[in-house]
Every structure is written in C-alpha cells, then in structure tokens.
Design a protein around this motif. Structure first.
Motif, mmCIF file in Angstrom:
data_model
loop_
_atom_site.group_PDB
_atom_site.id
_atom_site.type_symbol
_atom_site.label_atom_id
_atom_site.label_comp_id
_atom_site.label_asym_id
_atom_site.label_seq_id
_atom_site.Cartn_x
_atom_site.Cartn_y
_atom_site.Cartn_z
ATOM 1 N N THR A 1 0.853 -1.191 0.000
ATOM 2 C CA THR A 1 0.000 0.000 0.000
ATOM 3 C C THR A 1 0.887 1.238 0.000
ATOM 4 O OG1 THR A 1 -1.810 -1.107 1.142
ATOM 5 C CG2 THR A 1 -1.734 1.294 1.325
ATOM 6 N N ILE A 2 0.537 2.193 -0.858
ATOM 7 C CA ILE A 2 1.302 3.442 -0.950
ATOM 8 C C ILE A 2 0.470 4.563 -0.337
ATOM 9 C CG2 ILE A 2 2.266 5.165 -2.526
ATOM 10 C CD1 ILE A 2 2.916 2.838 -4.422
ATOM 11 N N VAL A 3 1.118 5.365 0.500
ATOM 12 C CA VAL A 3 0.478 6.518 1.121
ATOM 13 C C VAL A 3 1.300 7.753 0.766
ATOM 14 C CG1 VAL A 3 -0.214 7.617 3.277
ATOM 15 C CG2 VAL A 3 -0.420 5.135 3.030
ATOM 16 N N ASP A 4 0.641 8.720 0.119
ATOM 17 C CA ASP A 4 1.253 10.007 -0.182
ATOM 18 C C ASP A 4 0.726 11.026 0.808
ATOM 19 O OD1 ASP A 4 2.443 8.831 -2.410
ATOM 20 O OD2 ASP A 4 0.885 9.525 -3.783
ATOM 21 N N VAL B 1 -4.281 7.413 -0.321
ATOM 22 C CA VAL B 1 -3.953 6.008 -0.066
ATOM 23 C C VAL B 1 -4.246 5.211 -1.335
ATOM 24 C CG1 VAL B 1 -4.494 3.975 1.327
ATOM 25 C CG2 VAL B 1 -4.503 6.257 2.381
ATOM 26 N N GLN B 2 -3.267 4.421 -1.778
ATOM 27 C CA GLN B 2 -3.408 3.594 -2.979
ATOM 28 C C GLN B 2 -3.104 2.150 -2.607
ATOM 29 O OE1 GLN B 2 -1.015 5.302 -6.211
ATOM 30 N NE2 GLN B 2 -0.790 7.080 -4.885
ATOM 31 N N MET B 3 -4.145 1.347 -2.509
ATOM 32 C CA MET B 3 -3.977 -0.064 -2.163
ATOM 33 C C MET B 3 -3.797 -0.882 -3.438
ATOM 34 S SD MET B 3 -6.837 -0.482 0.812
ATOM 35 C CE MET B 3 -6.211 -2.070 1.371
ATOM 36 N N PRO C 1 -13.455 8.375 -1.963
ATOM 37 C CA PRO C 1 -12.873 7.193 -2.617
ATOM 38 C C PRO C 1 -12.723 7.432 -4.120
ATOM 39 C CG PRO C 1 -15.029 6.674 -1.649
ATOM 40 C CD PRO C 1 -14.803 8.136 -1.498
ATOM 41 N N LEU C 2 -11.557 7.086 -4.663
ATOM 42 C CA LEU C 2 -11.319 7.200 -6.096
ATOM 43 C C LEU C 2 -11.591 5.871 -6.798
ATOM 44 C CD1 LEU C 2 -7.992 9.208 -5.828
ATOM 45 C CD2 LEU C 2 -10.302 10.109 -6.186
ATOM 46 N N LEU C 3 -11.316 4.776 -6.100
ATOM 47 C CA LEU C 3 -11.621 3.419 -6.579
ATOM 48 C C LEU C 3 -12.106 2.616 -5.381
ATOM 49 C CD1 LEU C 3 -8.495 2.585 -8.766
ATOM 50 C CD2 LEU C 3 -10.798 3.011 -9.592
#
Length: 192
Positions: free
Chosen positions: A78-81, A112-114, A158-160
């Motif tokens: 998981t990426i967190v910016d 957050v990009q899971m 939420p984006l996705l």
C-alpha cells in the motif's frame, strides 16, 4: 577465557534493556519519495527523513510547508502520499491472518493507494473518524477551521472501490462509493 565470558555477560545485560525499551521497533514501511523538509519522531530514529529510509512502527512524521512524502508498506505494498503541513503516525495492526496497515492522520492531506492483489485492510484513524478500506484508493484530509465556527472535520473521497467510515463521536457508520465525498465532523455528523 574469563574476560570473554565477562564481555558476553555485559553484552547480554545491555541487550535486555534495549529489547525492553524498543519492543516494536520493526520496519513496516519504506520512504519511496520525499521533497522538502520531512521530520520523524520515533522510538528508533528521530530527525530528518530521507528517501530509502525505513519507517518503523509508531513513527510520527511531520511534513512541513512545501513538503511531500510517499511511503510504501512492506507487507501489502500500500502506498500513502502525504502532502505539505500534514502530520501522520505510521502503525502496523497486522496479525497472523491478515494485513492491517494503519495511518493516524492528525492534520493535512493524504492519498492512499492499495494494491488490487492485496487482501488486507487499510485503517485510517482521524480525530473524528475511522476508515476501513479494502482494495481502494482514496483521499483523506483533516482540517481545523479556525475561521468558520472553529469546526474540525475530516473529508473522505474514494477514487476506486468503497470505504467504510465510522464517526467516533456518534458511532454512526457510512459506506461511500467511488466519487462520493463525505465530511465527518467532531460534532458527530456526516455531511455530503
């Protein structure tokens, strides 16, 4: 022989307190990109954070004005910016059956990009809310508005995928879908 035994004995006595002081000093994420001044306060390390540095369980990270930070959790990718003027704490709630990466957001904005292959959960704690996400990408922001009625609130989009939000004051839950934006207030309300 006796001096070797004494050295080993002293080393052993030194390592026991260190292990007790830093019991959760495991690396759970890595800093993949950084811009500007970003500081870390933690049990293992303190000071400036740099690209490639390990992030440890419990590290508090402060992104100053003009700063940017991107971290990747090691277990679930998981990426967190985190963007300028943000304050976060990085935590690991994993157990033997599932991954649970966790960020506590004290102020500012994160994305957050899971990973879609990830079967774990991501938990975001903000002062007014807790978010539980699975296979989602979302934006979260916490603001203290001193101009308009001194409101403090968290904004989630939420984006996705879908995310579930619990307002910690009212204990109400809400599921929001892609593209919806919800505001969760410290007064216990959800606002569209």
């Amino acid at each position: 022989m006796k001096s070797n035994f004494q050295i080993l004995y002293l080393l052993f006595l030194y390592l026991i307190p260190v292990a007790m002081i830093y019991p959760r000093s495991k690396s759970i994420a890595i800093c993949v990109e950084i811009k500007g001044q970003v500081l870390r306060e933690g049990h293992v390390r303190k000071g400036h954070l740099r690209q490639g540095d390990s992030i440890y369980d419990g590290d508090k990270i402060i992104i100053n004005e003009g700063g940017f930070l991107s971290i990747m959790f090691i277990k679930d990718k998981t990426i967190v910016d985190a963007y300028e003027n943000s304050i976060i704490r990085v935590l690991d709630r994993a157990n033997s059956t599932e991954f649970k990466s966790n960020i506590a957001l004290f102020g500012g904005k994160i994305i957050v990009q899971m990973e879609e292959i990830n079967n774990g959960k991501f938990i975001l704690d903000a002062p007014s809310s807790t978010v539980i996400a699975s296979n989602a990408h979302f934006i979260a922001e916490f603001k203290n508005d001193v101009v308009f009625n001194h409101l403090s609130y968290a904004i989630f989009t939420p984006l996705l995928g879908k995310i579930e939000i619990e307002n910690l004051i009212s204990e109400n839950f809400m599921n929001i879908k892609r593209g919806e934006t919800i505001i969760s207030t410290l007064e216990g309300k959800f606002l569209p």
